[in-house]
Design an enzyme around this catalytic site. Structure first.
Site, mmCIF file in Angstrom:
data_model
loop_
_atom_site.group_PDB
_atom_site.id
_atom_site.type_symbol
_atom_site.label_atom_id
_atom_site.label_comp_id
_atom_site.label_asym_id
_atom_site.label_seq_id
_atom_site.Cartn_x
_atom_site.Cartn_y
_atom_site.Cartn_z
ATOM 1 N N LYS A 11 0.854 -1.206 0.000
ATOM 2 C CA LYS A 11 0.000 0.000 0.000
ATOM 3 C C LYS A 11 0.888 1.255 0.000
ATOM 4 O O LYS A 11 1.975 1.234 -0.570
ATOM 5 C CB LYS A 11 -0.973 -0.027 1.179
ATOM 6 C CG LYS A 11 -1.770 -1.324 1.244
ATOM 7 C CD LYS A 11 -2.945 -1.248 2.159
ATOM 8 C CE LYS A 11 -3.633 -2.604 2.218
ATOM 9 N NZ LYS A 11 -4.878 -2.585 2.950
ATOM 10 N N HIS A 96 -8.347 -3.354 -6.248
ATOM 11 C CA HIS A 96 -8.341 -3.368 -4.788
ATOM 12 C C HIS A 96 -9.491 -2.513 -4.266
ATOM 13 O O HIS A 96 -9.803 -1.467 -4.841
ATOM 14 C CB HIS A 96 -6.999 -2.847 -4.254
ATOM 15 C CG HIS A 96 -6.824 -3.129 -2.797
ATOM 16 N ND1 HIS A 96 -7.412 -2.355 -1.827
ATOM 17 C CD2 HIS A 96 -6.180 -4.138 -2.142
ATOM 18 C CE1 HIS A 96 -7.120 -2.863 -0.639
ATOM 19 N NE2 HIS A 96 -6.372 -3.942 -0.805
ATOM 20 N N GLU A 98 -9.699 -0.495 -1.935
ATOM 21 C CA GLU A 98 -9.348 0.903 -1.623
ATOM 22 C C GLU A 98 -9.379 1.752 -2.884
ATOM 23 O O GLU A 98 -9.778 2.923 -2.858
ATOM 24 C CB GLU A 98 -7.977 0.951 -0.928
ATOM 25 C CG GLU A 98 -8.080 0.425 0.500
ATOM 26 C CD GLU A 98 -6.820 -0.218 1.059
ATOM 27 O OE1 GLU A 98 -5.731 -0.014 0.491
ATOM 28 O OE2 GLU A 98 -6.944 -0.933 2.068
ATOM 29 N N GLU A 168 -11.242 -10.542 -1.191
ATOM 30 C CA GLU A 168 -10.929 -9.735 -0.010
ATOM 31 C C GLU A 168 -12.206 -9.096 0.517
ATOM 32 O O GLU A 168 -12.634 -8.051 0.010
ATOM 33 C CB GLU A 168 -9.940 -8.625 -0.378
ATOM 34 C CG GLU A 168 -8.632 -9.134 -0.932
ATOM 35 C CD GLU A 168 -7.512 -8.131 -0.706
ATOM 36 O OE1 GLU A 168 -6.562 -8.495 -0.014
ATOM 37 O OE2 GLU A 168 -7.605 -6.996 -1.184
ATOM 38 N N GLY A 174 -7.609 -4.839 7.048
ATOM 39 C CA GLY A 174 -7.013 -3.905 8.011
ATOM 40 C C GLY A 174 -7.814 -3.761 9.296
ATOM 41 O O GLY A 174 -7.555 -2.870 10.101
ATOM 42 N N SER A 214 -6.759 -9.250 6.871
ATOM 43 C CA SER A 214 -6.221 -9.545 8.201
ATOM 44 C C SER A 214 -5.637 -10.952 8.317
ATOM 45 O O SER A 214 -5.768 -11.614 9.345
ATOM 46 C CB SER A 214 -7.286 -9.303 9.274
ATOM 47 O OG SER A 214 -7.698 -7.951 9.263
#
Ligand code: PEP
Length: 252
Positions: A11, A96, A98, A168, A174, A214
């Site tokens: 990241k 992703h 994000e 994911e 996270g 995680s």
């Protein structure tokens, strides 16, 4: 047989010197104690060329975390798939959560990125996954199916062979909250079925499907023991060589 892979996603962490130090440390550890799976580190663009010169590429693959949805030209600040490839990288993470959430990357934009990445000889680690409300409403399967359909279904089977999937769940990224091994297995099996329907049974059987969210040394072994979980995409735990190696060693 499909490939088992542990991939790290740094990241927006580590300046150049710190990134070089981490790559060096990891390279030393993995050349001294060879992994039983494929290993990939995906770094910020600025690290790629330096890290490419440090790692033993027969042990550690290198990837970017993104690339542009345009081939070249007046797109200030963007980095093309061709530029990524020219650094020595062989992989790119696309889709992703994000990037989808914070940078408005739609399935259509991601389709362009996937096409350009593959055309430039990069393997794509394509991320899919539902947010918490979708999981709570039992919609996770339809969400991941739509993400796959929206960006990958125009590929030929030959092109698709260079795609790795990473499931994911956004609620696990996270947060310290991992999907249970059973939850991961259930949706990975569903994803493999979606791939089988479109690209055929052999392509589905050959698809590496990573779990991300995680994942750490303490839970990796249980997750990777599931038949449809072929490894992990690792965020936080990829930033420390010992933790990342601890996850890699779950394949031993
Ligand atoms: C990720 O963002 O790809 C990820 C899996 O992050 P973390 O391991 O930190 O949950």
């Amino acid at each position: 047989m499909r490939k088992k892979i542990v991939a790290g996603n740094w990241k927006m962490n580590k300046n150049l010197q710190e990134g070089i130090a981490l790559a060096q440390e990891l390279n030393e550890k993995l050349t001294a104690d060879k992994p039983a799976c494929g290993v990939v580190i995906c770094t910020p663009f600025i690290h790629l060329a330096s890290v490419a010169g440090i790692i033993d590429k027969s042990i550690i693959g290198l990837g970017a975390e993104n690339c542009a949805d345009k081939e070249k030209g007046a797109y200030t600040g963007e980095v093309s798939a061709e530029m990524v490839k020219s650094t020595g990288a062989d992989y790119v993470i696309l889709g992703h959560s994000e990037r989808r959430a914070y940078y408005g990357e739609t399935p259509e934009i991601l389709k362009e990125k996937v096409n350009l990445a593959l055309a430039n000889g990069l393997k794509v680690i394509f991320c899919i996954g539902e947010v918490l409300e979708e999981r709570e409403a039992g919609k996770q399967n339809e969400v991941v199916k739509a993400q796959i359909e929206g960006s990958l279904f125009d590929l030929t089977t030959e092109q698709y062979a260079n795609v790795i999937l990473a499931y994911e769940p956004v609620w696990a990224i996270g947060t310290g909250k991992t999907a249970t091994a059973e939850q991961a297995e259930e949706i990975h099996a569903f994803i493999r079925g979606v791939i089988a329907e479109k690209f055929g049974a052999q392509a589905a059987e050959d698809t590496t499907i990573l779990y991300g969210g995680s994942c750490k040394p303490s839970n990796a072994r249980e997750l990777f023991a599931k038949p449809n979980v072929d490894g992990g995409l690792i965020g936080g735990a990829a930033l420390k060589a010992d933790d990342f190696k601890g996850i890699i060693d779950a394949w031993k």
